[in-house]
Motif scaffolding. Structure first.
Motif, PDB file in Angstrom:
ATOM      1  N   GLU A 118      41.548  38.191  42.498  1.00 35.73           N
ATOM      2  CA  GLU A 118      40.371  37.856  43.295  1.00 35.73           C
ATOM      3  C   GLU A 118      40.727  37.738  44.775  1.00 35.73           C
ATOM      4  O   GLU A 118      39.958  38.168  45.648  1.00 35.73           O
ATOM      5  N   SER A 126      41.196  41.136  46.114  1.00 36.02           N
ATOM      6  CA  SER A 126      39.876  41.764  46.249  1.00 36.02           C
ATOM      7  C   SER A 126      39.158  41.280  47.499  1.00 36.02           C
ATOM      8  O   SER A 126      38.510  42.063  48.212  1.00 36.02           O
ATOM      9  N   TYR A 147      37.876  43.439  36.118  1.00 38.54           N
ATOM     10  CA  TYR A 147      37.521  42.157  35.500  1.00 38.54           C
ATOM     11  C   TYR A 147      37.378  42.299  33.985  1.00 38.54           C
ATOM     12  O   TYR A 147      37.718  41.364  33.240  1.00 38.54           O
TER      13      TYR A 147
END
Length: 261
Positions: free
Chosen positions: A89, A92, A130
């Protein structure tokens, strides 16, 4: 007899040399302005391209962080998988941040389309990433399927954007090397024009001033030597003509004096 505009020798010479001086000043000014313009363009091009290169490199680093998290997730325990999800995350977020910066720094043709493609590919990559993270037992096959799809497309699009800006950096450096030659072009044109004007100005001085003075001198010598006087022709209405008229009057008075004897 109609009025004829009269301009003296001094104003004529002053105007001629003033025009030559003005042309040389203009040539210098044009060179300075051209160098400044090219310098601003090159600096802006290099700055924008360098920033875009940095953004692309940051996106690639973030993308590598995402891929590393997905790959290590394959054989990790539950606690490690939680850490890898956070790392995914964070990577990202870094990718999206630099992608947004690159989107505000569009300076070359085709960059907007590439940014849109990167945005789509990254969204698809995140979706499948994910899904891979949420699998209870992710396999290498699942990871390879992700790499063959959005991962490859995303990696290729970012590298194409990087290549565009790296090429722009090269062109900017090349333009910087050629800028002195480009800046000299308008100056050279003005210098050539000034040279032609100087040639014409020299010809006019010779035609309207030097030649009449030579003719007047020769006419006086002929009068003194042989007693013959042929009024020389002048082509200007200035001090040269005044001189010729004064000499004509002097010769005429001298001839009348000789007749009286």
């Amino acid at each position: 007899m109609g009025y004829r505009f009269r301009l003296g020798i001094r104003p004529k010479l002053f105007m001629g040399f003033s025009i030559i001086t003005a042309m040389l000043v203009i040539s210098d000014a044009l060179s300075i302005l051209e160098i400044s313009r090219i310098g601003r363009q090159v600096r802006r091009l290099l700055s924008d391209s360098y920033q875009s290169v940095q953004y692309c490199q940051n996106m690639l680093q973030a993308f590598e962080g995402q891929r590393y998290a997905l790959l290590e997730n394959l054989g990790a325990d539950s606690a490690r998988r939680i850490e890898l999800r956070k790392a995914f995350e964070q990577a990202s977020t870094r990718f999206k941040f630099n992608m947004a910066l690159a989107k505000t720094n569009l300076t070359h043709e085709g960059e907007d389309l590439l940014i849109d493609s990167i945005e789509r590919y990254h969204a698809a990559y995140l979706q499948q990433g994910y899904m891979l993270l949420e699998r209870p037992q992710p396999s290498l096959q699942h990871y390879l399927e992700l790499r063959r799809g959005p991962s490859t497309q995303l990696y290729g699009a970012v590298n194409r954007l990087l290549a565009i800006n790296q090429e722009a950096l090269y062109k900017g450096s090349t333009l910087l090397e050629k800028s002195p030659q480009q800046a000299m072009r308008p100056a050279l044109i003005v210098i050539v024009v000034a040279f032609l004007f100087t040639f014409m100005f020299t010809h006019l001085i010779s035609h309207y001033y030097v030649s009449p003075i030579i003719h007047i001198t020769e006419a006086i010598r002929q009068h003194l030597k042989f007693g013959r006087y042929r009024p020389p022709q002048t082509n200007s209405h200035d001090e040269i003509q005044d001189l010729r008229e004064a000499i004509d009057q002097l010769v005429e008075a001298h001839q009348e004096e000789r007749k009286k004897r």
